[in-house]
Scaffold this motif. Structure first.
Motif, PDB file in Angstrom:
ATOM      1  N   LEU A   1      38.812  38.564  -2.527  1.00 23.95           N
ATOM      2  CA  LEU A   1      38.701  37.424  -1.617  1.00 23.95           C
ATOM      3  C   LEU A   1      38.750  37.869  -0.165  1.00 23.95           C
ATOM      4  O   LEU A   1      38.059  37.320   0.695  1.00 23.95           O
ATOM      5  CB  LEU A   1      39.825  36.423  -1.905  1.00 23.95           C
ATOM      6  N   ASP A   2      39.563  38.890   0.102  1.00 20.57           N
ATOM      7  CA  ASP A   2      39.659  39.442   1.454  1.00 20.57           C
ATOM      8  C   ASP A   2      38.329  40.029   1.915  1.00 20.57           C
ATOM      9  O   ASP A   2      37.899  39.833   3.055  1.00 20.57           O
ATOM     10  CB  ASP A   2      40.743  40.529   1.480  1.00 20.57           C
ATOM     11  N   ARG A   3      37.686  40.763   1.012  1.00 22.41           N
ATOM     12  CA  ARG A   3      36.373  41.335   1.355  1.00 22.41           C
ATOM     13  C   ARG A   3      35.351  40.229   1.615  1.00 22.41           C
ATOM     14  O   ARG A   3      34.549  40.323   2.549  1.00 22.41           O
ATOM     15  CB  ARG A   3      35.889  42.251   0.229  1.00 22.41           C
ATOM     16  N   ARG A   4      35.404  39.189   0.801  1.00 25.75           N
ATOM     17  CA  ARG A   4      34.474  38.079   1.000  1.00 25.75           C
ATOM     18  C   ARG A   4      34.739  37.390   2.333  1.00 25.75           C
ATOM     19  O   ARG A   4      33.813  37.024   3.057  1.00 25.75           O
ATOM     20  CB  ARG A   4      34.617  37.068  -0.138  1.00 25.75           C
ATOM     21  N   ALA A   5      36.003  37.223   2.660  1.00 20.37           N
ATOM     22  CA  ALA A   5      36.343  36.597   3.940  1.00 20.37           C
ATOM     23  C   ALA A   5      35.854  37.443   5.105  1.00 20.37           C
ATOM     24  O   ALA A   5      35.385  36.921   6.116  1.00 20.37           O
ATOM     25  CB  ALA A   5      37.862  36.408   4.032  1.00 20.37           C
ATOM     26  N   GLY A   6      35.954  38.769   4.943  1.00 24.04           N
ATOM     27  CA  GLY A   6      35.475  39.660   6.002  1.00 24.04           C
ATOM     28  C   GLY A   6      33.976  39.559   6.196  1.00 24.04           C
ATOM     29  O   GLY A   6      33.473  39.607   7.325  1.00 24.04           O
ATOM     30  N   GLN A   7      33.252  39.386   5.107  1.00 22.11           N
ATOM     31  CA  GLN A   7      31.791  39.265   5.191  1.00 22.11           C
ATOM     32  C   GLN A   7      31.367  37.948   5.803  1.00 22.11           C
ATOM     33  O   GLN A   7      30.343  37.867   6.477  1.00 22.11           O
ATOM     34  CB  GLN A   7      31.184  39.395   3.787  1.00 22.11           C
ATOM     35  N   LYS A   8      32.171  36.901   5.603  1.00 24.84           N
ATOM     36  CA  LYS A   8      31.763  35.569   6.054  1.00 24.84           C
ATOM     37  C   LYS A   8      32.562  35.083   7.262  1.00 24.84           C
ATOM     38  O   LYS A   8      32.423  33.934   7.673  1.00 24.84           O
ATOM     39  CB  LYS A   8      31.928  34.559   4.915  1.00 24.84           C
ATOM     40  N   ARG A   9      33.387  35.967   7.828  1.00 25.53           N
ATOM     41  CA  ARG A   9      34.234  35.546   8.956  1.00 25.53           C
ATOM     42  C   ARG A   9      33.405  35.052  10.127  1.00 25.53           C
ATOM     43  O   ARG A   9      33.738  34.088  10.787  1.00 25.53           O
ATOM     44  CB  ARG A   9      35.146  36.696   9.378  1.00 25.53           C
ATOM     45  N   ASP A  10      32.284  35.730  10.386  1.00 29.66           N
ATOM     46  CA  ASP A  10      31.420  35.335  11.498  1.00 29.66           C
ATOM     47  C   ASP A  10      30.790  33.963  11.272  1.00 29.66           C
ATOM     48  O   ASP A  10      30.356  33.304  12.215  1.00 29.66           O
ATOM     49  CB  ASP A  10      30.309  36.370  11.716  1.00 29.66           C
ATOM     50  N   GLU A  11      30.741  33.528   9.999  1.00 28.22           N
ATOM     51  CA  GLU A  11      30.142  32.237   9.692  1.00 28.22           C
ATOM     52  C   GLU A  11      31.173  31.116   9.714  1.00 28.22           C
ATOM     53  O   GLU A  11      30.862  29.963   9.460  1.00 28.22           O
ATOM     54  CB  GLU A  11      29.476  32.294   8.316  1.00 28.22           C
ATOM     55  N   GLY A  12      32.415  31.477  10.011  1.00 25.80           N
ATOM     56  CA  GLY A  12      33.453  30.462  10.144  1.00 25.80           C
ATOM     57  C   GLY A  12      34.190  30.121   8.867  1.00 25.80           C
ATOM     58  O   GLY A  12      34.940  29.153   8.815  1.00 25.80           O
ATOM     59  N   TYR A  13      34.005  30.877   7.783  1.00 25.76           N
ATOM     60  CA  TYR A  13      34.694  30.594   6.529  1.00 25.76           C
ATOM     61  C   TYR A  13      36.116  31.139   6.587  1.00 25.76           C
ATOM     62  O   TYR A  13      36.338  32.300   6.912  1.00 25.76           O
ATOM     63  CB  TYR A  13      33.956  31.237   5.347  1.00 25.76           C
ATOM     64  N   THR A  14      37.081  30.302   6.257  1.00 33.38           N
ATOM     65  CA  THR A  14      38.482  30.740   6.259  1.00 33.38           C
ATOM     66  C   THR A  14      39.160  30.503   4.924  1.00 33.38           C
ATOM     67  O   THR A  14      40.260  30.995   4.706  1.00 33.38           O
ATOM     68  CB  THR A  14      39.271  29.994   7.357  1.00 33.38           C
ATOM     69  N   ASP A  15      38.512  29.737   4.007  1.00 36.47           N
ATOM     70  CA  ASP A  15      39.139  29.420   2.731  1.00 36.47           C
ATOM     71  C   ASP A  15      39.461  30.671   1.935  1.00 36.47           C
ATOM     72  O   ASP A  15      40.541  30.781   1.339  1.00 36.47           O
ATOM     73  CB  ASP A  15      38.227  28.494   1.903  1.00 36.47           C
ATOM     74  N   ALA A  16      38.522  31.620   1.890  1.00 35.23           N
ATOM     75  CA  ALA A  16      38.738  32.851   1.120  1.00 35.23           C
ATOM     76  C   ALA A  16      39.915  33.625   1.681  1.00 35.23           C
ATOM     77  O   ALA A  16      40.730  34.174   0.931  1.00 35.23           O
ATOM     78  CB  ALA A  16      37.472  33.709   1.130  1.00 35.23           C
ATOM     79  N   ALA A  17      40.029  33.701   3.007  1.00 34.04           N
ATOM     80  CA  ALA A  17      41.136  34.430   3.626  1.00 34.04           C
ATOM     81  C   ALA A  17      42.469  33.766   3.303  1.00 34.04           C
ATOM     82  O   ALA A  17      43.467  34.446   3.008  1.00 34.04           O
ATOM     83  CB  ALA A  17      40.929  34.505   5.137  1.00 34.04           C
ATOM     84  N   ASP A  18      42.510  32.444   3.346  1.00 31.12           N
ATOM     85  CA  ASP A  18      43.752  31.716   3.031  1.00 31.12           C
ATOM     86  C   ASP A  18      44.159  31.939   1.576  1.00 31.12           C
ATOM     87  O   ASP A  18      45.338  32.160   1.280  1.00 31.12           O
ATOM     88  CB  ASP A  18      43.571  30.223   3.302  1.00 31.12           C
ATOM     89  N   GLU A  19      43.168  31.879   0.665  1.00 32.12           N
ATOM     90  CA  GLU A  19      43.478  32.078  -0.752  1.00 32.12           C
ATOM     91  C   GLU A  19      43.905  33.516  -1.009  1.00 32.12           C
ATOM     92  O   GLU A  19      44.820  33.772  -1.809  1.00 32.12           O
ATOM     93  CB  GLU A  19      42.277  31.714  -1.620  1.00 32.12           C
ATOM     94  N   ALA A  20      43.249  34.473  -0.316  1.00 30.84           N
ATOM     95  CA  ALA A  20      43.631  35.879  -0.472  1.00 30.84           C
ATOM     96  C   ALA A  20      45.092  36.071  -0.089  1.00 30.84           C
ATOM     97  O   ALA A  20      45.852  36.763  -0.799  1.00 30.84           O
ATOM     98  CB  ALA A  20      42.737  36.753   0.402  1.00 30.84           C
ATOM     99  N   GLU A  21      45.507  35.442   1.000  1.00 26.76           N
ATOM    100  CA  GLU A  21      46.902  35.571   1.423  1.00 26.76           C
ATOM    101  C   GLU A  21      47.862  35.033   0.365  1.00 26.76           C
ATOM    102  O   GLU A  21      48.917  35.622   0.108  1.00 26.76           O
ATOM    103  CB  GLU A  21      47.105  34.840   2.751  1.00 26.76           C
ATOM    104  N   GLN A  22      47.490  33.921  -0.255  1.00 26.46           N
ATOM    105  CA  GLN A  22      48.341  33.353  -1.301  1.00 26.46           C
ATOM    106  C   GLN A  22      48.511  34.313  -2.477  1.00 26.46           C
ATOM    107  O   GLN A  22      49.620  34.479  -3.002  1.00 26.46           O
ATOM    108  CB  GLN A  22      47.746  32.029  -1.784  1.00 26.46           C
ATOM    109  N   TRP A  23      47.399  34.959  -2.888  1.00 20.35           N
ATOM    110  CA  TRP A  23      47.497  35.893  -4.015  1.00 20.35           C
ATOM    111  C   TRP A  23      48.239  37.163  -3.622  1.00 20.35           C
ATOM    112  O   TRP A  23      48.973  37.731  -4.441  1.00 20.35           O
ATOM    113  CB  TRP A  23      46.110  36.217  -4.560  1.00 20.35           C
TER     114      TRP A  23
END
Length: 605
Positions: A189-211
């Motif tokens: 999820l962290d890698r996905r968040a890194g790929q989509k960070r420029d597009e404004g996606y934060t859900d993956a980063a938040d879920e990664a932190e939870q796991w």
């Protein structure tokens, strides 16, 4: 493999008593006594033909390592149709090195519905390279809710490149408490968040932190490290330090290193050194570098060198680079070059830049340029700027501008200034202003001054004001002049003084003129003299005019000549008039020549 086989089923049938949360804990002696009593009870039941007792007794002996004793009971229970016994018999045979026979018993147990056996069988086929068979049995295990089966299936699918399937089963394992699955799901999820960070996606980063949090709470040290990193970036330093500490105590060297930096930033260098030492002794090159830097700051160069070498031995190229810096500070240029080269050949971009500077200072421009280029291509902003200087020194303005633009795009302040000046020379005022604003915003006093001159040239003329009149509102160009002036830019200080005088603010004008004059500005000294003379302080004005004239200011020399002529000091006046003629500019020289001739006639009369 599952040592205890179908543990879930065994617990579920009551064959193994699960301790209640309400039971008082017993000491080891009591537990051993209870286990011995249970074994005796099971052995008596097994001898009486109880299949369940045979299975449980075989599992107990297997767990203890008594393979010979366990095998006979497990085979007997398996022959009677006990699937848990068949699974555990497979485990026993696998540990003895009979993998194929073990697989046969796992198949029997798996067909009978044992999720643990299906997992073990899937692992067996994967080890043999039979991925289709492995996937089939792991899927059987995972779909029955077996956590290890779900994790192993996710690992297989991830290896094959099936990201969606891998995430599905990794999530299933994580939700059932598998901490490694939780960690790996968080990483994905962290890698996905890194790929989509420029597009404004934060859900993956938040879920990664939870796991990460769940895995860390279950004792996963790398998850605790990543969680600490996330919290530190967010500014939650106390909580970050807690997770770093948890991870470091579990043996994660990177966490110990990160904890050291956190403590250093908090001002506790001694505690930081303790954690860096622990991390460095575990092979963390970054911590060894930090220890080296700490000792270098204290002047303990030999100890610093030892730690830099340790960092280098740990595979950290910064160790060689830091050794180069240490040698360069000590004037050991030859050794510095050797260490820089070692790091540069390993791809260290700052070492490449430092090596190029060293070679350039030694007069080897030909040898320096390739290293500047290598560093710049690797992303060194300073190297790109230095290449611009190198080409500009050769008169290769176009090539210089390309490198300046590259450095400016990466935020290099002085490079932005150079691009802005180039655009002004080309007459592109709009682009010049854009780059000058970038450089001025980055702290360049020269850029702030030049930007102010661009804005100043666009201002409509303002009516003159007498000294002492109310001040007008400051314009943007004056604000930029003041920013440059506050950074010590002498021409900006003179200009701010002139604008203050135009507003009628005598005190402010005098302050800026004096500051410029004391910094060596001849214009500042001349203008301060004018202001003082206008205010009736001619003796002090003469002091500042003299300083300006000695620095080559023609108008100041003319003023001194006029003062001397008025006082009747004709010879001194003639001397200053001669000085004014030689200094100019032309109109000043003409006036000074007429005054000099008049003084000469007066002296000869």
């Amino acid at each position: 493999m599952d040592v205890m086989g179908d543990m879930v089923n065994l617990f579920g049938t009551g064959r193994f008593a699960q301790p209640s949360d309400q039971e008082e804990p017993t000491d080891e002696a009591q537990e051993a006594a209870d286990e011995a009593a249970e074994e005796v009870r099971r052995r008596l039941a097994a001898e009486a033909g109880d299949v369940e007792a045979m299975s449980v007794l075989g599992a107990m002996l297997l767990r203890r390592g008594d393979f010979d004793g366990a095998e006979s009971h497990l085979r007997a229970a398996t022959a009677a149709g006990d699937r848990a016994a068949a699974n555990n018999l497979g485990v026993l045979l696998h540990q003895r090195g009979y993998a194929d026979e073990a697989a046969g018993w796992w198949r029997i147990a798996a067909v009978a519905g044992s999720a643990a056996a299906a997992h073990a069988l899937g692992r067996h086929f994967r080890e043999r390279g039979d991925e289709p068979a492995a996937e089939y049995w792991l899927c059987q295990s995972a779909e029955q809710g077996h956590v290890l089966g779900a994790y192993a299936l996710a690992d297989l699918l991830e290896h094959r490149g099936d990201e969606a399937g891998a995430e599905r089963w990794m999530r299933a394992a994580a939700e059932r408490g598998h901490r490694e699955a939780a960690y790996r799901l968080a990483r994905a999820l962290d890698r996905r968040a890194g790929q989509k960070r420029d597009e404004g996606y934060t859900d993956a980063a938040d879920e990664a932190e939870q796991w990460y949090h769940q895995a860390a709470a279950r004792g996963h040290r790398r998850a605790a490290l990543h969680l600490g990193t996330i919290l530190e970036k967010r500014g939650e330093l106390k909580e970050a330090g807690r997770w770093y500490l948890t991870s470091a105590k579990d043996g994660e060297a990177r966490a110990a290193c990160a904890l050291g930096f956190l403590l250093r930033d908090a001002g506790d260098a001694e505690s930081a050194a303790v954690w860096w030492l622990r991390a460095a002794q575990d092979g963390d090159g970054n911590a060894a570098n930090a220890l080296g830097a700490l000792h270098a700051e204290r002047g303990e160069t030999q100890t610093a060198e030892r730690w830099y070498r340790a960092a280098m031995d740990a595979g950290d190229d910064n160790g060689a680079y830091n050794l180069g810096l240490l040698c360069a500070d000590q004037g050991r240029t030859t050794q510095a070059e050797q260490w820089y080269r070692r790091a540069a050949y390993a791809g260290h971009r700052e070492a490449s830049n430092a090596l190029a500077i060293l070679l350039l200072r030694a007069g080897d421009e030909t040898g320096a340029e390739p290293w500047f280029s290598k560093a710049a291509e690797a992303g060194s902003v300073d190297a790109a700027f230095n290449l611009g200087i190198l080409h500009a020194g050769r008169g290769e303005e176009r090539a210089a501008l390309r490198w300046y633009e590259r450095a400016a795009a990466a935020g290099h302040t002085e490079a932005a200034l150079q691009v802005g000046m180039a655009r002004m020379r080309d007459g592109d005022e709009r682009e010049a202003e854009r780059f000058l604003r970038c450089a001025a915003g980055g702290g360049s006093a020269e850029a702030a001054y030049r930007l102010a001159t661009v804005l100043d040239a666009r201002r409509p003329p303002t009516p003159a004001h007498e000294l002492g009149e109310p001040a007008q509102e400051k314009s943007e160009c004056e604000e930029w002049y003041e920013r440059a002036a506050s950074q010590g830019h002498r021409r900006a200080q003179v200009r701010v003084g002139m604008m203050a005088a135009a507003r009628g603010d005598v005190v402010e004008a005098a302050r800026w003129y004096r500051e410029a004059a004391e910094s060596g500005s001849r214009n500042g000294a001349f203008n301060l003299g004018l202001l003082l003379a206008r205010e009736g302080s001619e003796p002090e004005a003469v002091v500042w005019w003299r300083r300006a004239a000695d620095a080559g200011h023609g108008r100041a020399a003319l003023r001194l000549a006029l003062v001397c002529a008025r006082r009747g000091e004709l010879a001194e006046g003639q001397r200053w008039a001669d000085r004014a003629v030689s200094l100019g500019p032309r109109e000043v020289g003409e006036r000074a020549a007429r005054l000099r001739d008049a003084l000469r006639q007066e002296l000869s009369a």
